[in-house]
Design an enzyme around this catalytic site. Structure first.
Site, PDB file in Angstrom:
ATOM      1  N   HIS A 257     -47.472  12.894  28.834  1.00  0.00           N
ATOM      2  CA  HIS A 257     -46.312  13.639  28.323  1.00  0.00           C
ATOM      3  C   HIS A 257     -45.664  12.884  27.152  1.00  0.00           C
ATOM      4  O   HIS A 257     -45.437  13.459  26.081  1.00  0.00           O
ATOM      5  CB  HIS A 257     -45.307  13.849  29.461  1.00  0.00           C
ATOM      6  CG  HIS A 257     -44.083  14.616  29.065  1.00  0.00           C
ATOM      7  ND1 HIS A 257     -43.961  15.971  29.287  1.00  0.00           N
ATOM      8  CD2 HIS A 257     -42.937  14.233  28.451  1.00  0.00           C
ATOM      9  CE1 HIS A 257     -42.789  16.383  28.822  1.00  0.00           C
ATOM     10  NE2 HIS A 257     -42.140  15.346  28.316  1.00  0.00           N
ATOM     11  N   GLU A 258     -45.379  11.603  27.356  1.00  0.00           N
ATOM     12  CA  GLU A 258     -44.712  10.833  26.295  1.00  0.00           C
ATOM     13  C   GLU A 258     -45.631  10.668  25.088  1.00  0.00           C
ATOM     14  O   GLU A 258     -45.161  10.633  23.950  1.00  0.00           O
ATOM     15  CB  GLU A 258     -44.236   9.473  26.823  1.00  0.00           C
ATOM     16  CG  GLU A 258     -43.197   9.565  27.943  1.00  0.00           C
ATOM     17  CD  GLU A 258     -42.009  10.483  27.642  1.00  0.00           C
ATOM     18  OE1 GLU A 258     -41.636  10.625  26.460  1.00  0.00           O
ATOM     19  OE2 GLU A 258     -41.469  11.085  28.601  1.00  0.00           O
ATOM     20  N   HIS A 261     -45.095  13.580  22.839  1.00  0.00           N
ATOM     21  CA  HIS A 261     -43.931  13.401  21.959  1.00  0.00           C
ATOM     22  C   HIS A 261     -44.251  12.423  20.820  1.00  0.00           C
ATOM     23  O   HIS A 261     -43.947  12.675  19.656  1.00  0.00           O
ATOM     24  CB  HIS A 261     -42.749  12.838  22.755  1.00  0.00           C
ATOM     25  CG  HIS A 261     -42.075  13.836  23.657  1.00  0.00           C
ATOM     26  ND1 HIS A 261     -41.494  14.991  23.181  1.00  0.00           N
ATOM     27  CD2 HIS A 261     -41.866  13.843  25.005  1.00  0.00           C
ATOM     28  CE1 HIS A 261     -40.957  15.661  24.207  1.00  0.00           C
ATOM     29  NE2 HIS A 261     -41.176  15.002  25.312  1.00  0.00           N
ATOM     30  N   GLU A 287     -40.920  19.439  22.959  1.00  0.00           N
ATOM     31  CA  GLU A 287     -41.377  19.618  24.334  1.00  0.00           C
ATOM     32  C   GLU A 287     -42.656  20.468  24.386  1.00  0.00           C
ATOM     33  O   GLU A 287     -43.465  20.320  25.300  1.00  0.00           O
ATOM     34  CB  GLU A 287     -40.246  20.239  25.166  1.00  0.00           C
ATOM     35  CG  GLU A 287     -40.388  20.081  26.661  1.00  0.00           C
ATOM     36  CD  GLU A 287     -40.274  18.644  27.195  1.00  0.00           C
ATOM     37  OE1 GLU A 287     -39.955  17.715  26.423  1.00  0.00           O
ATOM     38  OE2 GLU A 287     -40.519  18.463  28.391  1.00  0.00           O
TER      39      GLU A 287
HETATM   40 ZN    ZN Z   1     -40.361  15.598  27.162  1.00  0.00          ZN
END
Ligand code: ZN
Length: 492
Positions: A257-258, A261, A287
């Protein structure tokens, strides 16, 4: 030098200082000695006042008056759009109100943490009332007569409106509630992962996963922190991760997830470095990248087949006998109170209730004292379970204590955008699964980089997604994806 060149030189220094301020925050969460906290808060406050002085500098007013945006190229016009918007917002909020918000929210986070630890909403309520009142005042200053919530939302998702989100979320909610019901009553239920997974193995494999998703360690680094996050833009974009011996998926999927980003920030056109275009365009679009990496790619049948093999290489036999059962286990839906632990199906239901509740708090139709009752009845309606204690209910998230109203809906907007991007990507890359099954995400991450990430802040947020997927984004593709995926896993 033209006024535009002077403005951009000034802006570049402001952006550089903002990156330094962000790195102080990163250091606080990763490396800072515990005893340095008091000095650090003074250092960060000093940086904030330097930044505030620059953002309200009278020279900005003069430059903005001299520049005719229509004489600039599209990049220049986009820079001006960002600079004018931020300047207008900063100048609308009285300095006294801005500093009062900063003062109250810095204390409120500690009050919230203590109230949560002691399961005592009443201990937090007076502070939350203050925060709500201050944000209402700020919204009134920004909105100048139009919708208060829209004015707050604009900070995180320029161009989005509460009415637009309400229509989108209204279409999501019944189908998500129905899907959740069907899943939890299905006769076939996947097994959870059990066993012990040593930290060293988790960290080695999470690093491998970060690289597999295109994270550039020459312009980033991975450290441990209590909460996973990504920080910085341009040539220095860092992420953090965490481990839990019983739950390696937490480490792996929060890392992926990170990386979503961070890879977005790393992919932005280098020509935009330290300009307003040199960062992700909005929270929702950000997101959409992290969620695509984590869910649509990372939790796909093809990629989990690869991960299953790598986990067996790393940890030996852990009691799951085949890749199909492993895929079901990764995507297992289970009842729970906590948003951050929720699966793909239930996550958006958590966000939708927060959106409705915080709008009611801001427009004054819901009083802070009535928040627990409103929260608990909505939770029971959507999740079929009674909330047992405040830390599992309205005290679970930090957001409202630090004044983040208007932030929650960007999580679901990101999921909706991820659904649209995946639909377009799957058409463009019919053979994607054979690469994912080898642990090669590059066809997908290259596609996202080319279609969306490189543009940074060049276009408005919704337009950024529309251009990438080639159609107007809506909630349909996400719902279709979730129903197909979980219908197959749960065999209905
Ligand atoms: Zn996030």
């Amino acid at each position: 030098m033209s006024a535009y060149d002077d403005l951009m030189a000034f802006q570049r220094e402001t952006e550089a200082l903002a990156q330094v301020a962000g790195r102080l925050g990163w250091d606080q969460e990763t490396m800072m000695p515990a005893g340095a906290a008091e000095q650090r808060s003074e250092e960060m406050a000093a940086m904030e006042s330097v930044l505030h002085a620059r953002r309200t500098d009278p020279k900005l007013h003069d430059w903005l008056g001299l520049i005719d945006d229509l004489t600039l190229d599209p990049v220049g016009q986009a820079n001006m759009r960002h600079i004018r918007r931020r300047y207008a917002r900063t100048m609308k909020v009285p300095a006294k109100l801005a500093s009062e918000i900063a003062r109250v929210t810095s204390v409120a986070q500690g009050v919230w943490a203590r109230a949560r630890a002691s399961e005592d909403f009443a201990a937090f309520a007076p502070t939350l009332e203050k925060v709500v009142k201050l944000r209402q005042e700020e919204a009134a200053a920004l909105a100048e007569g139009s919708d208060l919530y829209d004015a707050l939302l604009d900070d995180y998702e320029p161009g989005a409106t509460a009415a637009g989100l309400e229509a989108m979320f209204g279409a999501l909610r019944p189908r998500l509630v129905a899907l959740r019901e069907k899943i939890l009553h299905a006769p076939h239920q996947p097994l959870p992962l059990t066993g012990e997974f040593p930290e060293a193995g988790q960290l080695t494999l999470s690093r491998e996963l970060a690289l597999a998703f295109g994270y550039d360690l020459n312009h980033g680094r991975i450290d441990k922190a209590v909460h996973p996050f990504s920080s910085g833009s341009g040539l220095d974009v860092r992420i953090t991760t965490r481990t839990n011996p019983a739950d390696p998926f937490n480490c792996f999927y929060s890392t992926i997830h990170e990386v979503g980003h961070a890879a977005y920030e790393q992919a932005i056109d280098r020509a935009y470095l330290l300009t307003p275009l040199g960062a992700g365009v909005s929270m929702g679009v950000h997101e959409s990248q992290s969620r695509s990496y984590e869910n649509q790619l990372g939790r796909s049948r093809a990629f989990t087949g690869f991960l299953y093999g790598r986990m067996r290489d790393t940890f030996g036999d852990f009691g799951i006998s085949d890749a199909e059962s492993f895929y079901a286990s990764v995507n297992r839906v289970h009842p729970g109170y906590i948003r951050t632990e929720a699966d793909e199906v239930q996550y958006n239901l958590h966000v939708l209730m927060r959106f409705d509740l915080e709008r009611a708090l801001i427009d004054g139709s819901l009083k802070v004292a009535d928040l627990p009752t409103a929260w608990n009845s909505r939770f029971e309606a959507d999740f079929g379970v009674k909330v047992d204690k405040p830390s599992n209910g309205c005290l679970q998230d930090v957001h409202w204590s630090v004044g983040l109203f208007g932030y929650f809906p960007t999580y679901t907007l990101g999921n909706v955008y991820a659904g649209c991007l995946t639909k377009a990507m799957r058409v463009a890359l019919p053979d994607l699964d054979s690469a994912l099954a080898r642990g090669d995400t590059s066809p997908a991450t290259d596609w996202l980089r080319e279609k969306l990430q490189q543009h940074g802040g060049l276009h408005e947020p919704r337009d950024t997604v529309r251009r990438a997927c080639g159609f107007e984004p809506d909630e349909g593709p996400l719902l279709d994806y979730l129903e197909a995926k979980f219908g197959a896993i749960y065999q209905f």
